[in-house]
Design an enzyme around this catalytic site. Structure first.
Site, PDB file in Angstrom:
ATOM      1  N   GLY A   1      11.615   2.692   3.876  1.00 26.76           N
ATOM      2  CA  GLY A   1      10.796   1.522   3.581  1.00 26.76           C
ATOM      3  C   GLY A   1       9.467   1.479   4.322  1.00 26.76           C
TER       4      GLY A   1
ATOM      5  N   SER B   1      15.715  -6.508  10.333  1.00 24.59           N
ATOM      6  CA  SER B   1      15.791  -7.211   9.040  1.00 24.59           C
ATOM      7  C   SER B   1      15.784  -8.727   9.225  1.00 24.59           C
ATOM      8  CB  SER B   1      17.072  -6.824   8.308  1.00 24.59           C
ATOM      9  OG  SER B   1      17.302  -5.438   8.389  1.00 24.59           O
TER      10      SER B   1
ATOM     11  N   ASP C   1       6.443 -10.267  18.134  1.00 26.20           N
ATOM     12  CA  ASP C   1       5.880 -11.527  18.638  1.00 26.20           C
ATOM     13  C   ASP C   1       5.218 -11.310  20.000  1.00 26.20           C
ATOM     14  OD1 ASP C   1       6.937 -12.947  16.410  1.00 26.20           O
ATOM     15  OD2 ASP C   1       8.897 -12.930  17.371  1.00 26.20           O
TER      16      ASP C   1
ATOM     17  N   HIS D   1      12.829 -15.804  15.987  1.00 25.20           N
ATOM     18  CA  HIS D   1      11.756 -15.084  15.287  1.00 25.20           C
ATOM     19  C   HIS D   1      11.455 -15.719  13.944  1.00 25.20           C
ATOM     20  CE1 HIS D   1       9.086 -11.939  14.007  1.00 25.20           C
ATOM     21  NE2 HIS D   1       9.824 -11.737  12.922  1.00 25.20           N
TER      22      HIS D   1
HETATM   23  N1  LIG Z   1      11.810  -8.439  13.088  1.00 29.40           N
HETATM   24  C1  LIG Z   1      10.535  -8.474  12.749  1.00 29.40           C
HETATM   25  O1  LIG Z   1       9.665  -8.796  13.566  1.00 29.40           O
HETATM   26  C2  LIG Z   1      10.106  -8.064  11.388  1.00 29.40           C
HETATM   27  C3  LIG Z   1      11.025  -7.928  10.379  1.00 29.40           C
HETATM   28  N2  LIG Z   1      10.655  -7.530   9.125  1.00 29.40           N
HETATM   29  C4  LIG Z   1      11.707  -7.406   8.124  1.00 29.40           C
HETATM   30  O2  LIG Z   1      12.083  -6.042   7.975  1.00 29.40           O
HETATM   31  C5  LIG Z   1      12.681  -5.843   6.690  1.00 29.40           C
HETATM   32  C6  LIG Z   1      12.126  -4.597   6.015  1.00 29.40           C
HETATM   33  O3  LIG Z   1      10.771  -4.760   5.723  1.00 29.40           O
HETATM   34  P1  LIG Z   1       9.940  -3.598   4.970  1.00 29.40           P
HETATM   35  O4  LIG Z   1      10.225  -2.293   5.589  1.00 29.40           O
HETATM   36  O5  LIG Z   1       8.558  -4.063   4.867  1.00 29.40           O
HETATM   37  O6  LIG Z   1      10.629  -3.641   3.518  1.00 29.40           O
HETATM   38  P2  LIG Z   1      10.679  -2.470   2.406  1.00 29.40           P
HETATM   39  O7  LIG Z   1      11.143  -3.102   1.153  1.00 29.40           O
HETATM   40  O8  LIG Z   1       9.393  -1.737   2.398  1.00 29.40           O
HETATM   41  O9  LIG Z   1      11.786  -1.490   2.967  1.00 29.40           O
HETATM   42  C7  LIG Z   1      13.124  -1.857   3.056  1.00 29.40           C
HETATM   43  C8  LIG Z   1      13.960  -0.629   2.856  1.00 29.40           C
HETATM   44  O10 LIG Z   1      15.322  -1.012   2.977  1.00 29.40           O
HETATM   45  C9  LIG Z   1      16.038  -0.219   2.061  1.00 29.40           C
HETATM   46  N3  LIG Z   1      17.362  -0.779   1.806  1.00 29.40           N
HETATM   47  C10 LIG Z   1      17.712  -1.821   1.041  1.00 29.40           C
HETATM   48  N4  LIG Z   1      19.036  -1.988   1.071  1.00 29.40           N
HETATM   49  C11 LIG Z   1      19.531  -1.032   1.877  1.00 29.40           C
HETATM   50  C12 LIG Z   1      20.831  -0.685   2.314  1.00 29.40           C
HETATM   51  N5  LIG Z   1      21.910  -1.369   1.906  1.00 29.40           N
HETATM   52  N6  LIG Z   1      20.952   0.355   3.146  1.00 29.40           N
HETATM   53  C13 LIG Z   1      19.884   1.053   3.562  1.00 29.40           C
HETATM   54  N7  LIG Z   1      18.638   0.764   3.191  1.00 29.40           N
HETATM   55  C14 LIG Z   1      18.460  -0.258   2.352  1.00 29.40           C
HETATM   56  C15 LIG Z   1      15.155  -0.152   0.821  1.00 29.40           C
HETATM   57  O11 LIG Z   1      15.543   0.913  -0.026  1.00 29.40           O
HETATM   58  C16 LIG Z   1      13.795   0.012   1.466  1.00 29.40           C
HETATM   59  O12 LIG Z   1      13.449   1.383   1.596  1.00 29.40           O
HETATM   60  C17 LIG Z   1      12.418  -7.150   5.912  1.00 29.40           C
HETATM   61  O13 LIG Z   1      13.581  -7.951   5.925  1.00 29.40           O
HETATM   62  C18 LIG Z   1      11.318  -7.816   6.719  1.00 29.40           C
HETATM   63  O14 LIG Z   1      11.291  -9.205   6.562  1.00 29.40           O
HETATM   64  C19 LIG Z   1       9.351  -7.246   8.844  1.00 29.40           C
HETATM   65  C20 LIG Z   1       8.391  -7.345   9.822  1.00 29.40           C
HETATM   66  C21 LIG Z   1       8.678  -7.820  11.153  1.00 29.40           C
HETATM   67  O1  LIG Z   2       6.455 -12.356   8.399  1.00 28.03           O
HETATM   68  C1  LIG Z   2       7.382 -11.660   7.953  1.00 28.03           C
HETATM   69  O2  LIG Z   2       8.072 -11.958   6.984  1.00 28.03           O
HETATM   70  C2  LIG Z   2       7.698 -10.398   8.679  1.00 28.03           C
HETATM   71  C3  LIG Z   2       7.871 -10.710  10.100  1.00 28.03           C
HETATM   72  O3  LIG Z   2       8.932 -11.094  10.542  1.00 28.03           O
HETATM   73  C4  LIG Z   2       6.682 -10.714  10.950  1.00 28.03           C
HETATM   74  O4  LIG Z   2       5.644 -10.142  10.576  1.00 28.03           O
HETATM   75  O5  LIG Z   2       6.754 -11.278  12.035  1.00 28.03           O
END
Ligand SMILES: NC(=O)C1=CN([C@@H]2O[C@H](COP(=O)(O)OP(=O)(O)OC[C@H]3O[C@@H](n4cnc5c(N)ncnc54)[C@H](O)[C@@H]3O)[C@@H](O)[C@H]2O)C=CC1
Ligand SMILES: O=C([O-])CC(=O)C(=O)O
Length: 337
Positions: free
Chosen positions: A34, A140, A172, A199
């Site tokens: 992803g 996630s 953050d 978060h």
């Molecule tokens: N903790 C934090 O500060 C942050 C959290 N996030 C979260 O991170 C998550 C991922 O974001 P992105 O990478 O941008 O999304 P994305 O959609 O680009 O990538 C997610 C990946 O997860 C994979 N996936 C889905 N179901 C799966 C499974 N059962 N097993 C393995 N892989 C699976 C997909 O195929 C995809 O490649 C989102 O929930 C987002 O909100 C994003 C930014 C900051």
């Molecule tokens: O804003 C979102 O959905 C992704 C996230 O958690 C961040 O960027 O802090």
């Protein structure tokens, strides 16, 4: 060929990750195909503490693995397809989970719950079965709920150890240092502040008063800065205009946090950073998970620090955080029950 500035950046990045100890750790990334997973895998490939990198996704991981595996660092890389999760997890000491859907404009992180809760629960069940001693780093969203989901899932399997489960809130902390640096005209390395709570929105509580530069910010500048730290994610979601949320800064923040975990595992002392963990700090108010400064070590969480002295404004922010956080945690628990 890399430009001189790109080469310098890579050298600096590698150095930022280095330590005197030898590397010995298999790290698995679940969701490696992803937006976050790909750059995170790249950064883990150049972390000297990673000996073996295991990249899993329901789509695309073997391609990412083949690509990243050409980088000239001494670790091995392998990609795994949808039906190879157990192989991907076998022997993993650290498991990082960025699997799941990201936000689109107009959504809250909680709107991701319906899709991501089951993804995270099912992955956690596999980790509990195949690599029950792994340190699990949950990226996630909604983190405030997905971490309790992982905890309950592991508890059901009889393998939950609160010292080894972490919600990744390091973005953050990265944002707070950067934004305070901008406002105060300083290098972010001098404007690091603890960000406590959870978060999402009001649950993100930046403790500006605990930094010499942050302490002197007041009035409208203070309110705007706090709002920007709490809603930094929205800024990126809006700018990406439907193409997702923060991926590159998150990969950076996630790799930095994974490196802190690995340094702790390697016996380095004094590795302290905020992370969302099972915590007694506000458990008497029904808040079982809370992010505050945590000392990391060979067993994961070694010590949870209290939030420390708060200004009157920060006390109010904390009071606003706790009820929301409690609801998010309970929602996660209820999903697994
Ligand atoms: N903790 C934090 O500060 C942050 C959290 N996030 C979260 O991170 C998550 C991922 O974001 P992105 O990478 O941008 O999304 P994305 O959609 O680009 O990538 C997610 C990946 O997860 C994979 N996936 C889905 N179901 C799966 C499974 N059962 N097993 C393995 N892989 C699976 C997909 O195929 C995809 O490649 C989102 O929930 C987002 O909100 C994003 C930014 C900051
Ligand atoms: O804003 C979102 O959905 C992704 C996230 O958690 C961040 O960027 O802090």
């Amino acid at each position: 060929m890399l430009s001189r500035s790109a080469a310098r950046l890579l050298t600096t990045q590698t150095r930022a990750f280095s330590t005197t100890s030898t590397r010995q750790t298999k790290v698995a990334v679940l969701g490696a195909g992803g937006g976050i997973g790909q750059p995170l895998s790249l950064l883990l490939k150049i972390d000297p503490l990673v000996s073996s990198l295991s990249l899993y996704d329901i789509r695309g991981a073997p391609g990412v693995a083949a690509d990243v595996s050409h980088i000239d660092t001494d670790s091995t890389v392998k990609g795994y397809t949808a039906d190879q999760l157990d192989d991907a997890l076998d022997g993993a000491k650290v498991v990082v989970i960025p699997a799941g859907v990201p936000r689109k404009p107009g959504m809250t992180r909680d709107d991701l719950f319906n899709t991501n809760a089951s993804i995270v629960r099912d992955l956690a069940a596999s980790v509990g079965r195949v690599a029950p001693e792994a340190h699990i780093l949950v990226i996630s969203n909604p983190v405030n709920s997905t971490v309790p989901i992982v905890a309950k899932t592991l508890e059901k399997a009889g393998v939950f150890d609160p010292r080894r489960l972490f919600g990744v809130t390091s973005l953050d902390v990265v944002r707070a240092a950067r934004f305070l640096g901008e406002v105060s005209g300083n290098d972010p390395k001098n404007t690091v502040i603890p960000v406590v709570g959870g978060h999402s929105g009001a649950t993100i509580v930046p403790l500006l008063s605990q930094n010499a530069y942050g302490k002197s910010i007041s009035g409208e500048t203070y309110s705007k800065l706090v709002h920007r730290i709490q809603f930094g994610g929205d800024e990126v979601v809006k700018a990406k205009d439907g193409a997702g949320s923060a991926t590159l800064s998150m990969a950076y923040a996630g790799a930095k946090f994974a490196n802190a975990i690995l340094r702790g595992l390697n016996g380095e002392k004094g590795v302290i950073t905020p992370t969302f963990v099972k915590s007694e700090l506000f458990a008497d108010q029904g808040v079982d998970f809370f992010s505050s400064n945590v000392e990391l070590g060979k067993n994961g969480v070694e010590k949870i620090y209290p939030v420390g002295p708060l200004s009157a404004e920060e006390q109010k922010l904390l009071e606003a955080c706790l009820p929301d956080l409690k609801k998010n945690i309970e929602k996660g628990y209820a999903f697994v029950a």
